[in-house]
Design a protein around this motif. Sequence first.
Motif, PDB file in Angstrom:
ATOM      1  N   HIS A 191       4.760   0.809   1.017  1.00 50.73           N
ATOM      2  CA  HIS A 191       5.000  -0.139   2.101  1.00 50.73           C
ATOM      3  C   HIS A 191       4.740  -1.557   1.623  1.00 50.73           C
ATOM      4  O   HIS A 191       3.598  -1.911   1.314  1.00 50.73           O
ATOM      5  CB  HIS A 191       4.096   0.177   3.301  1.00 50.73           C
ATOM      6  N   THR A 231       1.689   1.865  11.123  1.00 52.84           N
ATOM      7  CA  THR A 231       1.353   3.298  11.192  1.00 52.84           C
ATOM      8  C   THR A 231      -0.149   3.534  11.094  1.00 52.84           C
ATOM      9  O   THR A 231      -0.589   4.668  10.965  1.00 52.84           O
ATOM     10  CB  THR A 231       2.085   4.089  10.088  1.00 52.84           C
ATOM     11  N   GLU A 248       5.735   8.814   4.872  1.00 53.64           N
ATOM     12  CA  GLU A 248       5.587   8.887   6.329  1.00 53.64           C
ATOM     13  C   GLU A 248       6.929   9.098   7.021  1.00 53.64           C
ATOM     14  O   GLU A 248       7.051   9.916   7.918  1.00 53.64           O
ATOM     15  CB  GLU A 248       4.920   7.612   6.850  1.00 53.64           C
ATOM     16  N   HIS A 271       1.497   5.744   0.969  1.00 46.02           N
ATOM     17  CA  HIS A 271       1.156   6.930   1.759  1.00 46.02           C
ATOM     18  C   HIS A 271       1.539   8.195   1.008  1.00 46.02           C
ATOM     19  O   HIS A 271       2.618   8.269   0.414  1.00 46.02           O
ATOM     20  CB  HIS A 271       1.864   6.899   3.118  1.00 46.02           C
ATOM     21  N   HIS A 284       0.863  -1.182   0.000  1.00 43.51           N
ATOM     22  CA  HIS A 284       0.000   0.000   0.000  1.00 43.51           C
ATOM     23  C   HIS A 284       0.900   1.232   0.000  1.00 43.51           C
ATOM     24  O   HIS A 284       2.120   1.093  -0.070  1.00 43.51           O
ATOM     25  CB  HIS A 284      -0.962  -0.018   1.206  1.00 43.51           C
TER      26      HIS A 284
HETATM   27 ZN   LIG Z   1       1.805   1.882   5.489  1.00 44.47          ZN
END
Ligand SMILES: [Zn+2]
Length: 217
Positions: free
Chosen positions: A96, A164, A83, A79, A77
């Motif tokens: 990730h 996260t 992050e 972000h 996935h």
């Molecule tokens: Zn993640």
Amino acid sequence: MLNYEQQEKWSKIVPNWQSPINIETVHTIEISAKEKILTFDNKYQFINIVNKGNNLQYDGKGKAIIEGRTFDFKQLHFHFPAEHTIDEKSHPMELHFVHQNIIGQIAVVALFVELGEFSEELNSFFQDFPAIESEKEPFSATLGLDSLISSLKSGVYHYLGSLTTPPLVKNVEWWVIEKPITVSAQQLDKLKQRFNHGNAREIQPTNERSVIHYVLV
Ligand SMILES: [Zn+2]
């Protein structure tokens, strides 16, 4: 002394090691690795895509060997923006790759994305996908993660943190690839236009944690 009669108070004693963090390069422990720390067997095979509302989850199969231990690849996935930060420098996006071993330990390989050349390898993932939340769709793609990461000739940062997103599971191994991969502005926009409100957790305190910097991956 640890009090076993009041175990409910342990949370005040145990450090709250959460992710993401800002990696301060002057405080990392540099280790020159003679062999690759991370290897990824064959190509990862993707089978489904799940719309998580504020994210897309690409489910797949594959194997990673991390410091000699075998982990199964579970899902990818992303972000917006990235992050993790390195010396407070941010990237537009972070991928990730979530892995788990046979006893349930989680290892996430984080790959920064920046604007640049078109990425042929990642193009399947930068498309317009179904917009219906919770919907799972078949998604067929392969990704040669080993050659992709090797081609970056990058170091990798390693530390112990958490997921996260809730349930913010602790003791997650993080493997943050130092150098970003590039995608074109057009590729990035395909996903960013849907997720431009952002889906990155705030930076968490590093506390007394050590971050290792492996020079060769
Ligand atoms: Zn993640």
